[in-house]
Scaffold this motif. Structure first.
Motif, short mmCIF file in Angstrom:
data_model
loop_
_atom_site.label_atom_id
_atom_site.label_comp_id
_atom_site.label_asym_id
_atom_site.label_seq_id
_atom_site.Cartn_x
_atom_site.Cartn_y
_atom_site.Cartn_z
N LEU A 176 39.33 27.34 43.05
CA LEU A 176 41.10 26.60 44.30
C LEU A 176 41.07 28.15 45.29
O LEU A 176 41.96 29.22 45.06
CB LEU A 176 41.80 27.08 43.37
CG LEU A 176 41.64 25.49 42.34
CD1 LEU A 176 42.83 25.72 41.16
CD2 LEU A 176 42.57 24.62 43.40
N GLY A 177 40.17 29.56 45.16
CA GLY A 177 40.23 30.34 45.31
C GLY A 177 40.76 32.22 44.95
O GLY A 177 41.49 32.93 44.87
N VAL A 178 41.40 31.42 43.36
CA VAL A 178 41.56 32.63 42.74
C VAL A 178 39.88 32.26 41.53
O VAL A 178 39.54 32.17 40.92
CB VAL A 178 42.46 31.97 41.46
CG1 VAL A 178 42.84 32.82 40.36
CG2 VAL A 178 43.36 30.50 41.91
N CYS A 179 39.95 33.98 42.45
CA CYS A 179 38.68 34.76 41.69
C CYS A 179 39.22 36.23 41.32
O CYS A 179 39.48 36.42 41.97
CB CYS A 179 38.15 35.08 43.35
SG CYS A 179 37.89 33.71 43.92
N HIS A 184 45.24 37.91 43.86
CA HIS A 184 45.78 36.49 44.24
C HIS A 184 46.74 36.77 44.95
O HIS A 184 47.53 37.21 43.72
CB HIS A 184 45.63 35.27 43.19
CG HIS A 184 45.96 34.42 43.95
ND1 HIS A 184 47.09 33.53 44.03
CD2 HIS A 184 44.52 32.53 44.74
CE1 HIS A 184 47.29 32.61 44.67
NE2 HIS A 184 45.69 32.09 44.84
N CYS A 185 47.86 36.26 45.92
CA CYS A 185 49.49 36.80 46.26
C CYS A 185 49.96 36.04 45.10
O CYS A 185 51.38 36.59 44.80
CB CYS A 185 49.84 36.68 47.66
SG CYS A 185 49.58 34.89 47.60
N VAL A 186 49.53 34.97 44.72
CA VAL A 186 50.68 34.17 43.31
C VAL A 186 50.33 34.66 42.17
O VAL A 186 50.55 35.23 41.09
CB VAL A 186 50.79 32.82 43.16
CG1 VAL A 186 51.52 32.01 42.47
CG2 VAL A 186 51.27 32.65 44.97
N PHE A 187 49.03 34.81 41.58
CA PHE A 187 48.47 35.05 40.11
C PHE A 187 48.15 36.31 39.77
O PHE A 187 47.38 36.79 38.35
CB PHE A 187 46.87 34.00 39.95
CG PHE A 187 47.65 32.72 39.94
CD1 PHE A 187 48.79 32.21 39.58
CD2 PHE A 187 46.75 31.94 40.63
CE1 PHE A 187 49.29 30.95 39.60
CE2 PHE A 187 47.47 30.43 41.20
CZ PHE A 187 48.09 30.26 40.50
N GLY A 188 47.61 37.49 40.91
CA GLY A 188 47.38 38.73 39.97
C GLY A 188 45.85 38.69 40.42
O GLY A 188 45.08 37.61 40.79
N GLU A 189 45.75 39.73 39.23
CA GLU A 189 44.12 39.74 39.38
C GLU A 189 43.82 38.34 38.14
O GLU A 189 43.97 38.97 36.65
CB GLU A 189 43.55 40.74 39.03
CG GLU A 189 42.11 41.34 38.43
CD GLU A 189 40.98 40.84 38.27
OE1 GLU A 189 40.16 40.02 38.37
OE2 GLU A 189 41.10 40.71 36.74
N PRO A 190 43.13 37.62 38.63
CA PRO A 190 43.07 36.22 37.06
C PRO A 190 42.60 37.34 36.21
O PRO A 190 42.76 36.64 34.87
CB PRO A 190 42.28 35.32 37.43
CG PRO A 190 41.37 36.23 38.67
CD PRO A 190 42.32 37.07 39.38
N THR A 195 42.70 37.47 30.01
CA THR A 195 41.29 37.89 28.46
C THR A 195 42.56 38.24 28.05
O THR A 195 42.22 38.72 27.27
CB THR A 195 40.85 38.55 29.58
OG1 THR A 195 40.72 39.31 30.01
CG2 THR A 195 39.31 36.99 30.03
N HIS A 196 43.43 38.63 29.37
CA HIS A 196 44.60 39.68 27.99
C HIS A 196 46.44 38.90 28.02
O HIS A 196 46.67 39.64 27.22
CB HIS A 196 45.06 41.32 29.06
CG HIS A 196 43.48 41.54 28.66
ND1 HIS A 196 42.33 41.47 29.15
CD2 HIS A 196 42.56 42.54 28.02
CE1 HIS A 196 41.66 42.57 29.16
NE2 HIS A 196 42.14 43.58 28.82
#
Length: 264
Positions: A176-179, A184-190, A195-196
């Protein structure tokens, strides 16, 4: 007067509530994010929209999603008349498809459901998917809603026997492009989010697989996820999304079904 009934002019735009520099950065981030969200869904194949370039369709959806997100943060009701007046203006004939796709994209990506509360006047309210409250702090406008990603993670855990190996989760998100390692422009650093942040909030558990060497990790539902939603609700949501996609793209769905039959 309740928060939901306050008129627009009495509520401050989340962007305007920031300082000058913060407002510019937030607005730029939100414009990029909503434009990115619009690209998740292809344009409808209906005749009136075929004449419009894809970029214009994406821009219309992005503008409508931005407007709906502002209403969601401000806990406001909105109406079809207001959306036509303030967003689509000269493109009112395209409202049904643009509204449908913008609503669908918000639900899938942000976890925000657009519900009609007055069918006669076409008045809508935006609510979090499945009762999840992980975005309640967003009223300040500091971030995009992320409940859609949480629903995806919870469904992945269900599909893997209530404990999803970390590598499967990252593999699904990368498609989904979330790496991991990329903001990511919406989710930040996944990795930080999963995990936090969501572990601390109680939505997820992230633990080492017992007796694994070298160490492997897995995700499980957290206690807050069990408290706010249920596996039945998540399953019903996934079935509803699948059914909606089948109606929107029947040729693709038929082809996918044939491939599944052949694989079986």
């Amino acid at each position: 007067m309740s928060e939901l009934s306050k008129p627009k002019e009495d509520l401050q735009d989340p962007v305007e509530a920031q300082g000058p520099m913060e407002a510019q950065l937030l607005e730029a981030e939100e414009d990029e994010a909503t434009s990115h969200l619009a690209s998740y869904l292809p344009a409808s194949s209906s005749a009136p929209l075929e004449a419009l370039p894809q970029e214009i369709l994406n821009e219309m959806m992005a503008n409508l999603m931005k407007f709906l997100l502002l209403s969601y943060r401000a806990k406001e009701l909105t109406s079809q008349a207001e959306m036509l007046k303030k967003v689509l203006r000269d493109n009112q004939e395209h409202f049904p498809v643009v509204f449908s796709q913008a609503s669908h994209c918000l639900e899938l990506v942000c976890g925000v459901e657009v519900k009609e509360v007055d069918p006669r006047e076409h008045i809508y309210i935006m609510v979090p998917n499945l009762g999840l409250t992980c975005d309640v702090m967003l009223s300040s406008g500091q971030s995009m809603p992320k409940a859609g990603l949480l629903v995806l993670i919870l469904s992945l855990i269900m599909q893997n026997g209530d404990r999803a190996p970390e590598e499967k989760v990252w593999g699904a998100l990368s498609r989904l492009g979330v790496c991991v390692g990329s903001v990511h422009c919406v989710f930040g650093e996944p990795r930080t989010l999963l995990t936090h942040v969501w572990v601390q909030e109680g939505y997820l558990e992230y633990r080492q697989v017992p007796y694994s060497y070298p160490a492997r990790y897995e995700f499980l539902w957290g206690p807050r996820a069990y408290a706010e939603t249920s596996k039945w609700e998540v399953m019903a949501f996934l079935l509803r999304i699948k059914e909606r996609a089948s109606r929107a793209f029947p040729p693709l769905s038929a082809e996918a079904a044939r491939e599944e039959d052949e694989a079986a």
